[in-house]
Enzyme design. Sequence first.
Site, mmCIF file in Angstrom:
data_model
loop_
_atom_site.group_PDB
_atom_site.id
_atom_site.type_symbol
_atom_site.label_atom_id
_atom_site.label_comp_id
_atom_site.label_asym_id
_atom_site.label_seq_id
_atom_site.Cartn_x
_atom_site.Cartn_y
_atom_site.Cartn_z
ATOM 1 C CB CYS A 1 38.700 34.047 27.558
ATOM 2 S SG CYS A 1 38.731 34.038 29.350
ATOM 3 C CG HIS B 1 34.893 32.976 26.536
ATOM 4 N ND1 HIS B 1 35.287 31.921 27.324
ATOM 5 C CD2 HIS B 1 35.086 34.097 27.279
ATOM 6 C CE1 HIS B 1 35.700 32.385 28.485
ATOM 7 N NE2 HIS B 1 35.584 33.693 28.483
ATOM 8 C CG ASN C 1 35.356 32.539 32.009
ATOM 9 O OD1 ASN C 1 36.071 31.818 31.324
ATOM 10 N ND2 ASN C 1 35.391 33.862 31.931
HETATM 11 O O1 UT7 Z 1 36.483 35.670 30.314
HETATM 12 C C1 UT7 Z 1 37.046 36.880 29.899
HETATM 13 C C2 UT7 Z 1 36.013 37.886 29.713
HETATM 14 N N1 UT7 Z 1 35.342 38.135 30.954
HETATM 15 C C3 UT7 Z 1 34.152 38.672 30.947
HETATM 16 O O2 UT7 Z 1 33.622 38.877 29.879
HETATM 17 C C4 UT7 Z 1 33.529 39.065 32.257
HETATM 18 C C5 UT7 Z 1 32.766 40.343 32.061
HETATM 19 N N2 UT7 Z 1 32.221 40.896 33.288
HETATM 20 C C6 UT7 Z 1 31.191 40.343 33.955
HETATM 21 O O3 UT7 Z 1 30.714 39.278 33.618
HETATM 22 C C7 UT7 Z 1 30.580 41.120 35.092
HETATM 23 O O4 UT7 Z 1 31.064 42.444 35.060
HETATM 24 C C8 UT7 Z 1 30.866 40.496 36.481
HETATM 25 C C9 UT7 Z 1 30.076 39.195 36.634
HETATM 26 C C10 UT7 Z 1 32.340 40.259 36.635
HETATM 27 C C11 UT7 Z 1 30.381 41.442 37.576
HETATM 28 O O5 UT7 Z 1 29.008 41.698 37.418
HETATM 29 P P1 UT7 Z 1 28.475 43.220 37.408
HETATM 30 O O6 UT7 Z 1 27.038 43.129 37.249
HETATM 31 O O7 UT7 Z 1 29.263 43.952 36.374
HETATM 32 O O8 UT7 Z 1 28.831 43.697 38.863
HETATM 33 P P2 UT7 Z 1 29.791 44.894 39.331
HETATM 34 O O9 UT7 Z 1 31.216 44.514 39.167
HETATM 35 O O10 UT7 Z 1 29.329 46.156 38.727
HETATM 36 O O11 UT7 Z 1 29.450 44.939 40.871
HETATM 37 C C12 UT7 Z 1 28.143 45.269 41.330
HETATM 38 C C13 UT7 Z 1 28.107 45.027 42.824
HETATM 39 C C14 UT7 Z 1 29.331 45.622 43.545
HETATM 40 O O12 UT7 Z 1 28.893 46.112 44.811
HETATM 41 P P3 UT7 Z 1 28.599 47.662 45.011
HETATM 42 O O13 UT7 Z 1 29.884 48.363 44.676
HETATM 43 O O14 UT7 Z 1 27.491 47.995 44.078
HETATM 44 O O15 UT7 Z 1 28.244 47.716 46.448
HETATM 45 C C15 UT7 Z 1 30.205 44.428 43.755
HETATM 46 O O16 UT7 Z 1 31.052 44.572 44.877
HETATM 47 O O17 UT7 Z 1 28.124 43.624 43.092
HETATM 48 C C16 UT7 Z 1 29.188 43.340 44.008
HETATM 49 N N3 UT7 Z 1 29.684 42.019 43.775
HETATM 50 C C17 UT7 Z 1 29.186 40.921 44.366
HETATM 51 N N4 UT7 Z 1 28.196 40.761 45.251
HETATM 52 C C18 UT7 Z 1 27.929 39.517 45.657
HETATM 53 C C19 UT7 Z 1 30.667 41.634 42.931
HETATM 54 N N5 UT7 Z 1 30.824 40.295 42.971
HETATM 55 C C20 UT7 Z 1 29.917 39.841 43.857
HETATM 56 C C21 UT7 Z 1 29.586 38.544 44.327
HETATM 57 N N6 UT7 Z 1 28.590 38.429 45.231
HETATM 58 N N7 UT7 Z 1 30.215 37.416 43.891
#
Ligand code: UT7
Length: 336
Positions: free
Chosen positions: A115, A257, A287
């Site tokens: 990225c 980004h 993204n």
């Molecule tokens: O481009 C390169 C750089 N990339 C980035 O900068 C991305 C950085 N990271 C992020 O933007 C975020 O961490 C994500 C968008 C990837 C994830 O969001 P989050 O708020 O950090 O969620 P999480 O990974 O902590 O997951 C929270 C919950 C989990 O469920 P449990 O374990 O709490 O039951 C996930 O399984 O949300 C769940 N989850 C979803 N639920 C519904 C993860 N993806 C989804 C989804 N729909 N698409």
Amino acid sequence: MTGSDRAAVVAGLGSWVPPTVVTNDDLARHLDTSDEWISSRTGIRRRHVIDPGGSTGDLAVEAGRRALKSAGEERADIVVVATSTPDRPCPATAPEVADRLGLGGVGAFDIAAVCTGFVYALGTAAGFVQAGFARSVLVIGADTFSTILNPADRTTRAIFGDGAGAVYLRAGAATEPGALKGLHLGSDGGQSDLIQVAAGGSRQRSTGLPAAAEATYFTMEGRPVFAEAVRHMASSVTTTADAAGWAVEDIDKVVLHQANARILAAVAERIDVPLERFPANIERVGNTVAASIPLALADASADGELLPGQRVVLGGFGGGLTWGSVALVWPDITAA
Ligand code: UT7
């Protein structure tokens, strides 16, 4: 022009996204997710994806053609393509893109910084121009992450989209609008596993065993990546503004980004610059990896948000880990 006055100047901007759109509701029909979760956690509502048979190179050619048109040019001395989804693992995608653009036998190569690829490519291209080795460079960021996502991974499927953006750099004076200044690049290979495709490179090929299907997909550990993205983009933007001789509060637009709308908000808070100064098109495209920054520039320019004379810092963060930023006064160009 003396060596120290010579600079790489942004003189054209083009972008392209494939026509097929996938909305959050489309994803929710096949995956355990919802428009509510995706839009509230990421700010994304839809993304564009290539159709089967399409490739990163196809998008790069379209964006490159538009950047040439925007600059009113028909040739470039060098073509650089920033991508982590090349058309083939070998050779690089750029030579074929240069050929398809009718640029003949010019120098052409790829840059892989995920990225942050576009910022790394801009910095590399600027070096050629500033050293006098090239008068112009076509810098393209293009990726098709839809081709490397695990169809069952709701998190990455929700985030990534395909696209391409390109900038035409030409030699000019350091005092001109569009001249690049204050480039800053960084990396942390100790955290390379946070964002990766495990197989397909020399490590998993050299065993002689076929890779498991999951190892060929892109994976990302979202939480730590989020924290590192905020930390490094904030400090990189500050470092670059300083190198450009600007106070952080004097930056008119911070074009980052587009990884997550919440990351933009967190960086804005950390460097104490109003969020209104952070153009965002993530809602419409998701993204798009190496295409993200030039696509955001093209959209902000078309929307009238990015205006000639504004002090702009571009910043990226991604796999590697890598990060970087560069400053410029926005030139009087029309994105194509
Ligand atoms: O481009 C390169 C750089 N990339 C980035 O900068 C991305 C950085 N990271 C992020 O933007 C975020 O961490 C994500 C968008 C990837 C994830 O969001 P989050 O708020 O950090 O969620 P999480 O990974 O902590 O997951 C929270 C919950 C989990 O469920 P449990 O374990 O709490 O039951 C996930 O399984 O949300 C769940 N989850 C979803 N639920 C519904 C993860 N993806 C989804 C989804 N729909 N698409």
